[in-house]
Design a protein around this motif. Structure first.
Motif, PDB file in Angstrom:
ATOM      1  N   CYS A  32      50.535  81.102 -66.841  1.00 27.71           N
ATOM      2  CA  CYS A  32      50.566  82.407 -67.511  1.00 27.71           C
ATOM      3  C   CYS A  32      51.042  82.265 -68.949  1.00 27.71           C
ATOM      4  O   CYS A  32      51.737  83.123 -69.483  1.00 27.71           O
ATOM      5  N   GLN A  33      50.658  81.166 -69.583  1.00 27.42           N
ATOM      6  CA  GLN A  33      51.028  80.936 -70.972  1.00 27.42           C
ATOM      7  C   GLN A  33      49.919  81.426 -71.908  1.00 27.42           C
ATOM      8  O   GLN A  33      48.727  81.350 -71.593  1.00 27.42           O
ATOM      9  N   ALA A  38      47.181  86.655 -71.795  1.00 30.91           N
ATOM     10  CA  ALA A  38      46.541  87.735 -72.554  1.00 30.91           C
ATOM     11  C   ALA A  38      45.222  88.142 -71.909  1.00 30.91           C
ATOM     12  O   ALA A  38      44.921  89.333 -71.775  1.00 30.91           O
ATOM     13  N   CYS A  39      44.426  87.168 -71.507  1.00 33.99           N
ATOM     14  CA  CYS A  39      43.141  87.472 -70.862  1.00 33.99           C
ATOM     15  C   CYS A  39      43.341  88.217 -69.552  1.00 33.99           C
ATOM     16  O   CYS A  39      42.624  89.182 -69.250  1.00 33.99           O
ATOM     17  N   ILE A  94      54.399  89.299 -73.561  1.00 30.45           N
ATOM     18  CA  ILE A  94      53.473  88.250 -73.127  1.00 30.45           C
ATOM     19  C   ILE A  94      53.359  87.119 -74.152  1.00 30.45           C
ATOM     20  O   ILE A  94      52.695  86.124 -73.902  1.00 30.45           O
ATOM     21  N   GLU A  95      53.991  87.289 -75.322  1.00 32.70           N
ATOM     22  CA  GLU A  95      54.110  86.223 -76.312  1.00 32.70           C
ATOM     23  C   GLU A  95      55.527  86.269 -76.872  1.00 32.70           C
ATOM     24  O   GLU A  95      56.234  87.270 -76.702  1.00 32.70           O
ATOM     25  N   ARG A 113      63.053  86.981 -72.662  1.00 32.75           N
ATOM     26  CA  ARG A 113      62.166  88.141 -72.570  1.00 32.75           C
ATOM     27  C   ARG A 113      60.734  87.763 -72.209  1.00 32.75           C
ATOM     28  O   ARG A 113      60.018  88.542 -71.581  1.00 32.75           O
ATOM     29  N   LEU A 114      60.320  86.582 -72.589  1.00 32.62           N
ATOM     30  CA  LEU A 114      58.928  86.172 -72.449  1.00 32.62           C
ATOM     31  C   LEU A 114      58.544  85.941 -70.985  1.00 32.62           C
ATOM     32  O   LEU A 114      59.279  85.301 -70.235  1.00 32.62           O
TER      33      LEU A 114
END
Length: 290
Positions: A32-33, A38-39, A94-95, A113-114
């Protein structure tokens, strides 16, 4: 900027979490990096909002939300995905979030947080049969931060179906997502990160009086971008973290914040910065020396 990779590499990692009374949750972890997350987020919230629910699921507490219309906004700013429904909204990191133009977020807090772990899950009853399906996200501190509830073949609207009447066609989304994001046997459904488009945003937050005069700035930017025939979206945004200096604008390509952007300044930003690549220094934030 790293190159976009259209295939997900399987992690082949699983875990079982007992939940009491013979029930358990089976987790299959996936990468999930960066672009992968994002996708997946775009696929869930932009393309399949009508099929999913989301919330938080823990012992003693369950929060469930669902969309009744397509999200009004689904954007990425400073690492946070913001999704705005009709009556509620959420943010999901997510980033890596830097903390605005002053990069105020400490490095250790950025990592906490990420989102750094995600898994497809099945909730298994004591007889060994799956009874619910979804996706679970954890942050860098190991906390569960969001649960995605995927279509359940045993439920129609909010009612349990009679025994033997389950509609297993409703597992189509779960199986399709697993093939792409978990098993890596199908490519990502995008050719680039779907949230990485060029845009210039204008703060519309009512937290500070100057930003309440954002409309002329937005209109001037839109007219100037169209006149210059630029492939850049002009959008509105919530707080851009430069309060009391509005109207404020943010250009995504090189992370530039502009303050006190009236209509004339907006035209200059487009003609000088967006077209020629020359920042309008006197309106940059933080202030920059010439």
């Amino acid at each position: 900027m790293s190159q976009f990779k259209p295939w997900v590499k399987p992690l082949n990692q699983t875990a079982i979490e007992p939940t009491g009374n013979g029930w358990q949750i089976e987790y299959d972890f996936f990468d999930c990096q960066g672009d992968v997350l994002a996708c997946l987020a775009y696929t869930l919230f932009q393309d399949n909002w009508h099929q999913i629910g989301l919330g938080h699921l823990e012992q003693g507490s369950v929060l469930e939300l669902e969309f009744h219309q397509a999200p009004k906004k689904c954007v990425l700013y400073d690492g946070y995905l913001t999704v705005i429904a009709q009556d509620w909204h959420f943010h999901l990191c997510i980033e890596e979030t830097l903390g605005g133009p002053d990069s105020e977020t400490p490095p250790e807090l950025r990592q906490q947080r990420l989102i750094n772990k995600g898994a497809f899950y099945r909730r298994i009853n004591p007889e060994g049969n799956p009874r619910s399906w979804g996706i679970q996200f954890w942050n860098g501190a190991g906390d569960k931060v969001m649960t995605i509830f995927l279509p359940n073949p045993y439920i129609e609207e909010e009612n349990l179906l009679p025994d033997g009447k389950a509609n297993f066609d409703k597992l189509e989304l779960y199986n399709e997502l697993r093939e792409i994001y978990l098993l890596g046997i199908k490519p990502l459904p995008f050719t680039k990160n779907p949230f990485k488009c060029s845009y210039i945003a204008v703060c519309t937050s009512g937290r500070c009086y100057p930003s309440r005069k954002w409309q002329p700035t937005f209109d001037a930017l839109k007219v100037a971008v169209e006149k210059a025939e630029l492939d850049i979206e002009v959008r509105t945004a919530g707080c851009l973290q430069v309060c009391k200096l509005g109207p404020v604008a943010f250009y995504s390509d090189d992370r530039t914040w502009y303050t006190r952007v009236n209509s004339n300044v907006a035209k200059t930003i487009v003609n000088e910065h967006l077209v020629k690549g020359n920042k309008v220094i006197e309106h940059c934030y933080p202030p920059k020396s010439v």
